[in-house]
Design an enzyme around this catalytic site. Sequence first.
Site, mmCIF file in Angstrom:
data_model
loop_
_atom_site.group_PDB
_atom_site.id
_atom_site.type_symbol
_atom_site.label_atom_id
_atom_site.label_comp_id
_atom_site.label_asym_id
_atom_site.label_seq_id
_atom_site.Cartn_x
_atom_site.Cartn_y
_atom_site.Cartn_z
ATOM 1 N N GLY A 375 -54.114 29.401 16.092
ATOM 2 C CA GLY A 375 -53.695 30.779 15.868
ATOM 3 C C GLY A 375 -52.327 30.996 16.468
ATOM 4 N N ALA A 376 -52.168 30.506 17.686
ATOM 5 C CA ALA A 376 -50.885 30.632 18.376
ATOM 6 C C ALA A 376 -50.874 29.637 19.526
ATOM 7 C CB ALA A 376 -50.684 32.054 18.894
ATOM 8 N N MET A 377 -49.691 29.412 20.081
ATOM 9 C CA MET A 377 -49.559 28.458 21.181
ATOM 10 C C MET A 377 -48.575 28.995 22.195
ATOM 11 S SD MET A 377 -50.412 25.745 22.631
ATOM 12 C CE MET A 377 -49.729 25.227 24.211
ATOM 13 N N GLU A 378 -48.980 28.924 23.482
ATOM 14 C CA GLU A 378 -48.295 29.616 24.562
ATOM 15 C C GLU A 378 -47.093 28.886 25.127
ATOM 16 O OE1 GLU A 378 -51.794 27.320 26.542
ATOM 17 O OE2 GLU A 378 -51.455 28.454 24.701
ATOM 18 N N HIS A 411 -52.900 37.500 24.579
ATOM 19 C CA HIS A 411 -53.490 36.226 25.010
ATOM 20 C C HIS A 411 -52.394 35.229 25.382
ATOM 21 C CE1 HIS A 411 -56.796 33.146 24.791
ATOM 22 N NE2 HIS A 411 -55.749 32.353 24.606
ATOM 23 N N GLU A 412 -51.421 35.071 24.485
ATOM 24 C CA GLU A 412 -50.376 34.069 24.733
ATOM 25 C C GLU A 412 -49.478 34.468 25.900
ATOM 26 O OE1 GLU A 412 -51.000 31.402 23.241
ATOM 27 O OE2 GLU A 412 -52.435 32.387 21.911
ATOM 28 N N HIS A 415 -51.007 33.625 29.187
ATOM 29 C CA HIS A 415 -50.855 32.204 29.518
ATOM 30 C C HIS A 415 -49.556 31.913 30.266
ATOM 31 C CE1 HIS A 415 -54.230 30.133 27.848
ATOM 32 N NE2 HIS A 415 -54.026 30.528 26.604
#
Length: 988
Positions: A375-378, A411-412, A415
């Site tokens: 979905g996404a990456m931090e 969320h990201e 992180h």
Amino acid sequence: MTHAREDFTVMDATVTTFGKQKFVAVSKSLALFLFILFIGCIIGTALLVYHLSSCQPMSKLEESTLIVYDKFADVEATTAEPDDGSAPETEESVISTTTEGVKTESEVGDVRLPRSVRPHSYNLKLIPFIVEGNFTFHGEVTILINVTVTSHNITLHADDLIIDNVLVREHLHSNKFLSIRQVANETKRQFLIVYLNDPVEAGRQYFVSIRFRGVLNDLLQGFYRSSYKVNNETRWIATTQFQATDARKAFPCFDEPALKARFQISLARFKNMSSISNMPKIGRPEPVANLPDYVWDHYQESLPMSTYLIAFVISDFECLTNGTFSVWARRSALSQTKYALQIGPQILEFYEDFFGIKYPLPKTDMIGLPDFSAGAMENWGLITYRESVLLYEEKVSSKGSLQRIAHVIAHELAHQWFGNLVTPVWWSDLWLNEGFATYVECLGANSVNPHLKELDQFVINELHGAFMLDALKSSHQISIKVNNPDEINDIFDRISYSKGAAILRMMQHFLSMEVFQRGLNKYLKSRMYKNAEQDDLWRTLTEQSHEDGVLDPNVTIKEIMDTWTLQTGFPIVTVQRNYENQSVTFTQERFLANNDNRSTNSVLWWVPVTYADPKKTLASVWMRVEPVLTLDLNLSVDDWLLVNVNQTGYYRVNYDARNWNLIIEQLQKKSGHLDFDPKNRAQLLDDALNLASVGYLDYDIALNVTKYLKQEREFVPWKAAFTSLDYMYEMFVRTAHFDKYKRYLLDLLQDVYKEIGFDERENDEQLVVYNRFEVNNRVCRLGVRDCVINSIRQFETWKNSPYPDHRNSISENLREIVYCTAISVGGQAEWDFAWERYLNANVENEKETLLMALGCSKEIWILSRYLEWAVTERSGIRKHDSARVFAAVANNAIGQQLAYRFLKTNWNRLRTYLGASSMSLSSIVRSCTVRFNTQVEVDDFKTFLKSKEDEFGVALRTAHQSIEQGEANVKWMERHSGKIVKWLTANV
């Protein structure tokens, strides 16, 4: 440290010239001499081949680049020139490519790198060739290493890379190179091992320089390619996804989270494109030698960070900026970045206050990518997203997607502290990253959307979702030993995310938010730019809770929380009241979906028991790893008792029959349900129906709890009810008794459907919009004429519009229902129209809605074609959406067996197309098998799994979970379906 910049050169192609042939005459003696020389050459060649027979075979990557590079073996023996251009010391820098002394794959044990060498800093230079037909990249990395133990080898990671040469030296500009005996790949562990004739000595630093090449793959892993179209012209992108173990696919590195280092990155790009990375650019672009269309972008050296957080993107994207915060997207989607740009800085500011630590980087970039597996990456300073969870278009994207975007961004950004600033030592504590981000995202999203009651929604979105998976024997501990990449990828699941978040929420409640925050602040400050294990967090929180007097001085957080992180599953707390002496007995045991062996469930937890009564008396008590606890409570025999107030504890609650009936009586009184918080109404519904499904509670009691829903109007309790009632739908939809279930559910929905209506109202609150969607979704699916006709009418109006891609009057919040209903009762014309809209859509949220709706067709041949297109290049369906197509078809009662049969028949094709280590395989396996409820289906899948077990990889645990769930479904049908049918018949 700034290193000298060095240009890369591209290898010249060998040119063969054909011209007029010429002949030369030779004497007989000369001919004889040449013949003898020829024979000698043949013998010498044979001996050389024999001598080199121990070299490793050509890798898949080499085979794919053979047309351009035909002379490189897996680890190439070359003599490299030093950076300063002087001649090398030839004897000392020749590299051997034999594998002598290297462990065979069958002998491989620990996959962790040795700790004799640690990286201090990297200087990484990459040239990606984003050209159709030549998706490769060249690179050079120079790593400054610290030697902690004298060693004759240097071991790091490399995967799917061609290593052109390796140099080891003590000083960067020295001509003195360490003598290399051999360089070898150990493919099983993805190790690149440099064997030295002379050791690197403890306490000293050395530079390791490696030139390498690779392919910009299309599997959405490592350094990969993505694309999109503008007026039928393909635009290419080079981008990254390194978590968990794929940085090694982009450059040789020490690819473990504990091996943090500083990174200075230089990227070459076309002049008409741009690049971004973790840190800001420095200086101006510089020309690339021998590549006139390319320039270098150089970036500031980073803070100490783990390799999996490195990121870079080369594209023709544009951005909108707010101070040091930027959001990037395709030019045609740039207007869709406004919402992200609005809330991103607000959430970042909220976290700075919440954690008590300023965001440590000078900038933040966020980018929406057309192809993205997660979905996404931090990635620190450059967060990458799937477009659908970053971009929002007014009047096209739904209110649900608005909330989803806020959650993913929150969320990201969480992180950036939990995961990036302080990173787990190893993937066993992945939950420290993901559990914290999942819990704190609710706080971050709530800070920008307080009207959405985010903390109420947590119960239905995270807590209940975690229960479903954690009730299986094949679940796993939150903190679990993992080794190889498949095992690591396997734990990116509900346990690490949702259960991790739920136990943190539980801990926050028994400590208080103030103590929890102070403890987190101390923890983060003590471990900044370093790594940590869960015990480090427990230690800090124990100190803070003792200091603030909220925890018994003889008790530690570790003592409590180890029972939740180091044990699989969760407890059911059974409450048995003695109505004569007013005592209450609490017992605990593990809750299991397959509950045949209750006597063997001996694990126990520290359970924070909270309870309340009609007088609003609130109290709490600890069950201290004890099976039974008895309390004296001053309760009237006619008073109900509620346990687990606001469902803050990670456990289910069962009561004796009399207390259940007292609760049911209260719920069914006019407005009586309002005496319970919406979170507890959701809990009562979820607990009762799940307890009954396993056999802890009589189904008559559980179903009686649902009767009050006729007067329920809140979203959170209805959503909890739908989750459990949908399970009954799945179990009955292929049986002769489905009509009984249908009549009962419509009876519950009748009043709320009339009140909430099909059409939206201008001033509807967002939770009302959500509830309308959930209610209408079930009403239309059950075939209610009013709902179906409304859907068909709106779809036809859209279909007959002269400009359907620009004019769509269907509410963005109801499109999924309208599309699905119209396609399910329609035929090929409706399906083809929706497919064309999917291909033409510029908003990813709309594309996802259409993808799900296209799986609603009742035409088997259309569904079969749809599955085929999901795994076909250039069909229009992106790889990251393949799993969505399978879920859409499998969610259709007609398509369920179709999807499973396609999975079995095309297993090898799926693995090849998506990649054997793709987490999409897990999603597809789950969606195709989770609804099995006959022994024939379960046994068939068992047979298939047994025949392919070695090939399941990252999907293996999912397969076993599906089998366990299927067996539970079979037992449910055998034990409960008859009783439920009888109850439904009597109560409609």
